[in-house]
Write a protein that holds these residues in place. Structure first.
Motif, PDB file in Angstrom:
ATOM      1  N   GLN A 657     -99.722 -16.205  74.819  1.00  0.00           N
ATOM      2  CA  GLN A 657     -99.180 -16.523  76.136  1.00  0.00           C
ATOM      3  C   GLN A 657     -99.776 -15.628  77.200  1.00  0.00           C
ATOM      4  OE1 GLN A 657     -97.182 -19.021  76.920  1.00  0.00           O
ATOM      5  NE2 GLN A 657     -97.078 -19.733  74.794  1.00  0.00           N
ATOM      6  N   THR A 658    -100.021 -14.373  76.848  1.00  0.00           N
ATOM      7  CA  THR A 658    -100.637 -13.464  77.801  1.00  0.00           C
ATOM      8  C   THR A 658    -102.054 -13.902  78.150  1.00  0.00           C
ATOM      9  OG1 THR A 658     -99.320 -11.627  76.956  1.00  0.00           O
ATOM     10  CG2 THR A 658    -101.307 -11.065  78.195  1.00  0.00           C
ATOM     11  N   LEU A 659    -102.804 -14.348  77.124  1.00  0.00           N
ATOM     12  CA  LEU A 659    -104.189 -14.747  77.365  1.00  0.00           C
ATOM     13  C   LEU A 659    -104.280 -16.092  78.063  1.00  0.00           C
ATOM     14  CD1 LEU A 659    -105.843 -13.735  73.966  1.00  0.00           C
ATOM     15  CD2 LEU A 659    -105.898 -12.492  76.117  1.00  0.00           C
ATOM     16  N   GLY A 660    -103.368 -17.025  77.788  1.00  0.00           N
ATOM     17  CA  GLY A 660    -103.487 -18.365  78.320  1.00  0.00           C
ATOM     18  C   GLY A 660    -102.562 -18.675  79.456  1.00  0.00           C
ATOM     19  N   HIS A 661    -101.477 -17.905  79.648  1.00  0.00           N
ATOM     20  CA  HIS A 661    -100.501 -18.104  80.712  1.00  0.00           C
ATOM     21  C   HIS A 661     -99.714 -19.391  80.542  1.00  0.00           C
ATOM     22  CE1 HIS A 661    -101.922 -14.622  82.888  1.00  0.00           C
ATOM     23  NE2 HIS A 661    -103.156 -15.108  82.888  1.00  0.00           N
ATOM     24  N   SER A 662    -100.281 -20.424  79.966  1.00  0.00           N
ATOM     25  CA  SER A 662     -99.561 -21.679  79.781  1.00  0.00           C
ATOM     26  C   SER A 662    -100.272 -22.494  78.727  1.00  0.00           C
ATOM     27  CB  SER A 662     -99.489 -22.468  81.094  1.00  0.00           C
ATOM     28  OG  SER A 662    -100.787 -22.855  81.512  1.00  0.00           O
ATOM     29  N   GLY A 663     -99.553 -23.459  78.156  1.00  0.00           N
ATOM     30  CA  GLY A 663    -100.146 -24.328  77.144  1.00  0.00           C
ATOM     31  C   GLY A 663    -100.626 -23.531  75.953  1.00  0.00           C
ATOM     32  N   SER A 664    -101.650 -24.058  75.313  1.00  0.00           N
ATOM     33  CA  SER A 664    -102.222 -23.390  74.146  1.00  0.00           C
ATOM     34  C   SER A 664    -103.613 -22.858  74.437  1.00  0.00           C
ATOM     35  CB  SER A 664    -102.270 -24.363  72.965  1.00  0.00           C
ATOM     36  OG  SER A 664    -103.058 -25.488  73.314  1.00  0.00           O
ATOM     37  N   GLY A 665    -103.956 -22.697  75.713  1.00  0.00           N
ATOM     38  CA  GLY A 665    -105.270 -22.174  76.029  1.00  0.00           C
ATOM     39  C   GLY A 665    -105.484 -20.785  75.519  1.00  0.00           C
ATOM     40  N   GLY A 666    -104.409 -19.957  75.517  1.00  0.00           N
ATOM     41  CA  GLY A 666    -104.566 -18.618  74.972  1.00  0.00           C
ATOM     42  C   GLY A 666    -104.688 -18.612  73.474  1.00  0.00           C
ATOM     43  N   ALA A 667    -104.064 -19.586  72.816  1.00  0.00           N
ATOM     44  CA  ALA A 667    -104.113 -19.633  71.357  1.00  0.00           C
ATOM     45  C   ALA A 667    -105.528 -19.884  70.862  1.00  0.00           C
ATOM     46  CB  ALA A 667    -103.169 -20.710  70.843  1.00  0.00           C
ATOM     47  N   GLN A 668    -106.248 -20.762  71.558  1.00  0.00           N
ATOM     48  CA  GLN A 668    -107.599 -21.061  71.088  1.00  0.00           C
ATOM     49  C   GLN A 668    -108.494 -19.837  71.196  1.00  0.00           C
ATOM     50  OE1 GLN A 668    -108.762 -24.257  73.576  1.00  0.00           O
ATOM     51  NE2 GLN A 668    -108.779 -23.062  75.459  1.00  0.00           N
ATOM     52  N   VAL A 669    -108.260 -18.989  72.184  1.00  0.00           N
ATOM     53  CA  VAL A 669    -109.044 -17.768  72.325  1.00  0.00           C
ATOM     54  C   VAL A 669    -108.622 -16.741  71.296  1.00  0.00           C
ATOM     55  CG1 VAL A 669    -109.636 -15.872  73.883  1.00  0.00           C
ATOM     56  CG2 VAL A 669    -109.421 -18.196  74.766  1.00  0.00           C
ATOM     57  N   LEU A 670    -107.310 -16.528  71.216  1.00  0.00           N
ATOM     58  CA  LEU A 670    -106.798 -15.474  70.348  1.00  0.00           C
ATOM     59  C   LEU A 670    -107.136 -15.719  68.888  1.00  0.00           C
ATOM     60  CD1 LEU A 670    -105.032 -12.973  69.825  1.00  0.00           C
ATOM     61  CD2 LEU A 670    -103.064 -14.508  69.714  1.00  0.00           C
ATOM     62  N   PHE A 671    -106.843 -16.925  68.388  1.00  0.00           N
ATOM     63  CA  PHE A 671    -107.041 -17.168  66.967  1.00  0.00           C
ATOM     64  C   PHE A 671    -108.518 -17.300  66.606  1.00  0.00           C
ATOM     65  CE2 PHE A 671    -102.593 -18.607  67.404  1.00  0.00           C
ATOM     66  CZ  PHE A 671    -102.033 -17.746  66.479  1.00  0.00           C
ATOM     67  N   SER A 672    -109.364 -17.612  67.571  1.00  0.00           N
ATOM     68  CA  SER A 672    -110.801 -17.526  67.311  1.00  0.00           C
ATOM     69  C   SER A 672    -111.200 -16.091  67.007  1.00  0.00           C
ATOM     70  CB  SER A 672    -111.584 -18.044  68.509  1.00  0.00           C
ATOM     71  OG  SER A 672    -111.352 -19.412  68.718  1.00  0.00           O
ATOM     72  N   LEU A 673    -110.678 -15.158  67.805  1.00  0.00           N
ATOM     73  CA  LEU A 673    -110.981 -13.745  67.593  1.00  0.00           C
ATOM     74  C   LEU A 673    -110.369 -13.233  66.288  1.00  0.00           C
ATOM     75  CD1 LEU A 673    -110.412 -12.517  71.254  1.00  0.00           C
ATOM     76  CD2 LEU A 673    -112.594 -12.549  70.040  1.00  0.00           C
ATOM     77  N   VAL A 674    -109.121 -13.624  66.024  1.00  0.00           N
ATOM     78  CA  VAL A 674    -108.450 -13.132  64.813  1.00  0.00           C
ATOM     79  C   VAL A 674    -109.125 -13.678  63.556  1.00  0.00           C
ATOM     80  CG1 VAL A 674    -106.287 -13.177  63.527  1.00  0.00           C
ATOM     81  CG2 VAL A 674    -106.260 -12.805  65.987  1.00  0.00           C
ATOM     82  N   CYS A 675    -109.474 -14.978  63.562  1.00  0.00           N
ATOM     83  CA  CYS A 675    -110.128 -15.557  62.383  1.00  0.00           C
ATOM     84  C   CYS A 675    -111.517 -14.965  62.183  1.00  0.00           C
ATOM     85  CB  CYS A 675    -110.209 -17.069  62.531  1.00  0.00           C
ATOM     86  SG  CYS A 675    -108.600 -17.901  62.438  1.00  0.00           S
ATOM     87  N   THR A 676    -112.224 -14.694  63.280  1.00  0.00           N
ATOM     88  CA  THR A 676    -113.524 -14.041  63.145  1.00  0.00           C
ATOM     89  C   THR A 676    -113.372 -12.644  62.575  1.00  0.00           C
ATOM     90  OG1 THR A 676    -114.402 -15.301  64.998  1.00  0.00           O
ATOM     91  CG2 THR A 676    -115.562 -13.286  64.405  1.00  0.00           C
TER      92      THR A 676
END
Length: 1077
Positions: A657-676
């Motif tokens: 939520q901090t990275l995306g502010h709304s929706g799942s835009g932050g999730a796509q960034v965060l979990f890309s980094l975590v999975c990498t």
């Protein structure tokens, strides 16, 4: 009698009377001999000499030598036609019927006539003589009988006295040779054959024309040889090999009367070898001595017009050539030669066929065998006969251990079907529980939530619905092991209590009960201390079976984590006589709450603090421009327990939520980094952390591409991924050195970071207050790591935009309160603007190869997890294939175990070596743990299976060296091959399962389906995110990493990944994706 040699008596008499022989004194009257030749020393017959006699005895005291072409014959000098007792052939007085053949040891042929017209078949009309038998110790010493005359008896004598001294139809005589050594040159003939039949003409008293009838052939006579050693020529000559013959006389036929006489039966050749104990033939090469006791045939002229049908009835049967006393077992025949391969002999009579079952692909191997179960072997390419007694082919041999092909198919199909049923049931239950959790997730909490979701949320993670109430997380020090047990921050009970209380936010300080917290610290310290028996048991188990040691350690850690959870629940709720941790509120407001949490493998533990008086509507994401968010990697950095971030941690949702502010835009960034991060941290060994810490204290850089390639690759790939998502300088990998209670960090002057004030009521658990000024001390290089320090691998998110590329921090406790000293960097990278980790550009060839190998290991997992089709179809096929491979490996273990028991001279030692050395029970545990890993979907068990399969390979290799036999090549080779394949397959499966679990956890966390996409660099397709044409896209990375793309749909069903050219900003906006701060 057999064994009685009259020559011995004759030689004694000759020596007694000075060479003058008196037949009456030699007691030879029963032999009816016509001639006796006796020599005290040597008896030699010159070349081409001939001796014709009806019954002769040739004796020598030392050697009997028959030179080239010598002939000793009693051909047709036995009984006349129609005489010889019961063995003589039958005579018929009527016309058109030949006389019957004489019989000796071989049966004579029938006298017959044939029909000139019609079927032209032979019709027997005169029977042969009675066949005699040989029974030791009696010898057949009488002259052989003659054949039937074919006319009245008074004409038989005239037939015998016919012209040219040819005695038609007479039997053979007797020839007896005796000497210690007998030598026969080429062309020697010792003959006692019966004479062939002839035409007989009765006197014509009626004036009729003479019509000749035919007589039967005479029977073969007797040839007896007594010797110790029989010498024959060593090479062939034109004269031929020496020959002993006692054939029956041939049959004669008359075309005028259409009659044929019977052929004579074969005679007797008896050889007495005086050396009874020799186990081989007394003749060097038995094939060089010809023995013929065949029955008589028909003459050549007769064979031209005699009807072929029933012709065998007029032929004579074979006689007998044998030893007078039995041979050694395994030898047979008159010269005691070894029985051929496939036959056996007991020393009596002739060789007989072996009766043991060979199977389809067996061949006999040994000649001269003494019983009916002859040794045999399987044809090349099949398992040895010791383990494959039926000589089955490879497939039939393998399935025979399971009851044949039907049993084998059942043994394979049933487990596979059961496994697929279990996996499908597990998937259906997981989907159903996801739907339940999405509808009524607010009713779940704590451990109940983890149990209800079947462990999908990790062990004791709080539910995401309580994220707005979360105010602080306090990490426990250590790794929950006997070497580094869990401890609370501080250096003693009072210090631990003070640090723990000081970590509570200021707004909650007034609600605590200090005495209860002090008691809590004491009880938790006691609970988290491993017992001595755990350390000793793990040490012993490590020496025996390291994979089982990791499994047992996992059980100990989870047991201790449950105990800590029970203690904390009791204190938190005031149960079991424990005082509550919080004072009651006069306004009856909800009190704060402290919960225990840890990862699934119970290596990283923490205490989560919740303020239930807060309203979820007042919650707001943290400001990363002022604070930083830190996540600790769980695991020990071993193959079976690697470093990784728990994707199921609810705090990742807050950060999204901090990275995306709304929706799942932050999730796509965060979990890309975590999975990498997880993709590369799982190949990072713990030893590299210590080496990197020492390198950072010495050179100012965290990691070295030569000494710590895995760590440098991890840092490099995380930076690449952050650059691809527009988070340059905001995400980094750090290494924190935490002081243990028995140690303290040393400091020296050095640079530090500026800081911002701490926001006390922020949701984040690991918010740090930065140092106020530059110049805070750094540890000395020689004393940077004290014995009491603990290294933690971290992934840090910060909005400062000047985060270092790999840092090492030294802290007194992992979570510092506002009044504690802030994190003090030991070292930080100085290179900026290159987008690369320091020393990433200038690497040696060896370092590049090591990094390339690490990237290749990670790259191999991504194609299986990047699309929905691979995850749901190819993945299932891979798992079924791997399950089948484990099942076959288990079957190979069964085959190898039975093979060792059958073939080894010491089966118990062989099986014990295979099962116990060097890793006890590794061959048995390998399939068991493999099946458990597949059914339970435990990636860590998959890695344990991989290691134990390789150790099973070592067990088989040691067994093959210690008990090497050619017959074990096939089962040992199959076991080695399957262990290697299963070991590598288990490693691939574990990595695939871990990557799939990360994606599934990301789906569950954000409530929408996410896709993994591979960045293949300059050669492969795909990118982290597509950029619109109006916005300049960052440079495409030349490394691999993992990207999470959002897609619409239910969490349990993944959709097709986004096309390469589509823009992510169309859904979430450019500012939302590129500027989360």
């Amino acid at each position: 009698m057999a064994g009685h040699d009259p020559c011995q008596r004759a030689i004694e008499v000759a020596r007694k009377y000075s060479g003058k022989l008196n037949p009456s004194s030699m007691d030879l009257s029963k032999l009816h001999l016509e001639m006796v030749l006796v020599a005290e020393e040597d008896l030699t017959m010159g070349s081409r000499s001939r001796l014709l006699t009806a019954a002769a005895l040739l004796c020598s005291g030392r050697k009997l030598h028959l030179r080239q072409s010598v002939t000793v014959s009693s051909y047709g000098r036995g009984c006349p036609p129609g005489q010889g007792g019961a063995g003589r052939g039958e005579t018929r007085s009527h016309r058109k019927c030949g006389g019957g053949g004489a019989s000796n040891l071989g049966r004579g042929g029938d006298g017959a006539h044939w029909m000139a017209t019609g079927s032209q078949s032979l019709v027997p009309c005169a029977t042969p003589g009675q066949q005699t038998t040989f029974e030791r110790p009696r010898l057949p010493l009488d002259s052989a009988p003659g054949g039937g005359c074919g006319v009245e008896a008074n004409y038989c004598y005239k037939l015998y006295e016919k012209a040219h001294s040819i005695r038609y139809s007479a039997g053979g005589g007797l020839i007896w040779l005796s000497a210690p050594a007998t030598r026969m040159a080429g062309g020697v003939r010792v003959i006692s054959d019966g004479a062939f039949g002839s035409f007989t003409i009765k006197d014509n008293t009626n004036g009729d024309a003479d019509q000749p009838d035919t007589s039967g052939g005479g029977a073969g006579g007797q040839v007896i040889v007594y010797t110790d050693n029989l010498l024959v020529p060593s090479s062939a000559s034109e004269l031929g090999w020496p020959r002993l013959s006692a054939k029956g006389g041939d049959a004669q036929c008359s075309s005028q009367t259409a009659s044929v006489g019977g052929a004579g039966g074969g005679g007797f050749i008896g050889l007495e070898w005086r050396s009874k104990t020799q186990a081989r033939s007394p003749v060097k090469d038995p094939t060089r001595l010809l023995l013929d006791v065949g029955g008589g045939r028909v003459t050549e002229k007769c064979a031209d017009f005699l009807p072929q049908k029933f012709q065998d009835s007029v032929l004579g049967g074979p006689g007998l050539a044998t030893t007078l006393t039995p041979c050694q077992p395994g030898l047979a025949g008159p010269v005691c030669q070894p029985c051929p391969v496939g036959l056996w002999g007991d020393g009596e009579g002739t060789c007989q066929e072996c009766t043991n079952h060979l199977g389809k692909h067996g061949i006999y191997t040994t000649e001269g065998w003494a019983n009916e179960t002859c040794p045999y072997q399987c044809i090349p390419g099949l398992p040895a006969v010791q383990i494959n007694p039926d000589c089955l082919n490879n497939i039939d041999f393998a399935v025979s251990f399971f009851g044949g092909k039907v049993g084998f198919l059942a043994a394979v199909a049933c487990p596979i079907l059961m496994f697929m049923g279990v996996r499908l049931a597990h998937r259906w239950r997981q989907q159903r529980k996801r739907r339940v959790s999405s509808v009524d997730g607010s009713t779940m909490n704590g451990l109940d939530d983890a149990k209800a979701l079947g462990g999908d949320r990790g062990l004791w993670h709080f539910p995401p619905e309580q994220l707005p109430l979360h105010v602080r997380r306090i990490f426990l020090q250590g790794h929950n092991s006997p070497e580094l047990p869990w401890t609370l921050p501080g250096s003693g009970t009072e210090a631990n209590s003070a640090v723990l209380v000081s970590a509570i936010p200021t707004l909650l300080q007034t609600s605590i009960r200090p005495e209860s917290w002090a008691e809590l610290v004491k009880e938790l310290t006691k609970t988290m201390t491993p017992p001595r028996k755990e350390k000793w048991s793990l040490n012993v188990l490590w020496c025996c079976s390291p994979p089982l040691c990791e499994l047992m350690a996992w059980i100990w850690r989870r047991r201790r984590a449950r105990a800590v959870d029970r203690q904390l629940r009791a204190f938190n709720q005031g149960l079991l006589g424990r005082g509550g941790l919080w004072k009651p509120d006069a306004r009856n407001a909800a009190r704060p709450d402290v919960r225990f949490g840890c990862d699934d493998r119970a290596t990283v533990g923490y205490l989560d603090i919740f303020d239930h008086s807060r309203s979820p509507l007042d919650w707001a994401p943290a400001d990363l421009r002022k604070n930083e968010q830190r996540f600790l990697a769980a695991g020990h950095g071993t193959w079976t327990n690697p470093f990784e971030l728990p994707v199921v941690d609810p705090l990742f949702q807050g950060l999204a939520q901090t990275l995306g502010h709304s929706g799942s835009g932050g999730a796509q960034v965060l979990f890309s980094l975590v999975c990498t991060f997880n993709l590369f941290s799982r190949v990072l060994p713990a030893a590299e952390l210590e080496a990197a810490a020492a390198e950072a204290a010495d050179s100012g850089e965290l990691g070295n591409a030569t000494t710590t390639p895995a760590l440098c690759t991890l840092i490099h790939e995380v930076e690449r991924c952050s650059h691809q998502h527009g988070l340059q300088g905001s995400v980094e990998v750090q290494l924190a050195s935490v002081a243990r209670p028995n140690g303290k960090p040393s400091v020296v002057p050095g640079p530090s970071r500026p800081s911002e004030p701490l926001v006390a009521d922020s949701f984040t658990d690991l918010v740090r207050q930065m140092p106020a000024t530059f110049g805070d001390p750094l540890p000395d290089a020689d004393n940077a790591l004290e014995p009491g320090e603990d290294l933690k691998l971290c992934l840090v998110f910060s909005g400062k935009h000047h985060a270092g590329r790999g840092l090492l921090y030294s802290v007194s406790d992992l979570l510092s309160s506002p009044r504690d000293a802030a994190l003090q960097p030991l070292a930080r990278a100085s290179a900026v603007g290159t987008g690369l980790h320091p020393r990433a550009q200038l690497l040696s060839l060896g370092a590049r190869l090591r990094r390339a190998l690490i990237r290749w290991r990670c790259r191999a997992l991504l194609p299986w997890t990047c699309t929905a089709q691979n995850l749901h179809v190819s993945y299932l096929l891979l798992v079924v294939l791997f399950f089948t491979m484990i099942l076959l490996n288990a079957m190979v273990c069964v085959v190898l175990g039975f093979s060792l028991c059958r073939i080894s001279s010491s089966p118990y030692a062989a099986v014990a070596t295979w099962l116990l050395l060097p890793t006890p029970f590794a061959p048995v545990l390998s399939p068991c743990i493999g099946f458990s890993a597949l059914i339970l979907k435990e990636p860590s068990w998959g890695r344990i299976h991989s290691e134990i399969a390789i150790r099973s390979f070592a067990n088989v290799l040691l067994t093959s060296v210690a008990f090497w036999q050619l017959e074990l090549v096939l089962p040992l080779g199959m076991a080695l091959l399957f262990d290697a394949l299963v070991g590598s397959g288990a490693a691939v499966y574990a990595g695939l399962e871990m990557s799939s679990a990360d994606l599934a956890a990301a789906d569950d966390s954000v409530g929408t389906s996410l896709e993994l996409q591979v960045s293949g660099g300059s050669r492969g397709p795909g990118s982290y995110f597509a950029r619109s044409s109006t916005q300049a896209a960052p440079a495409k990375p030349r490394e691999i990493s993992m990207t999470v793309l959002p897609s619409m749909g239910s969490p349990s069903l993944r959709s097709t990944p986004r096309a390469r050219g589509e823009s992510a900003e169309s859904d979430f906006g450019v500012a939302e994706v590129t500027s989360p701060f």
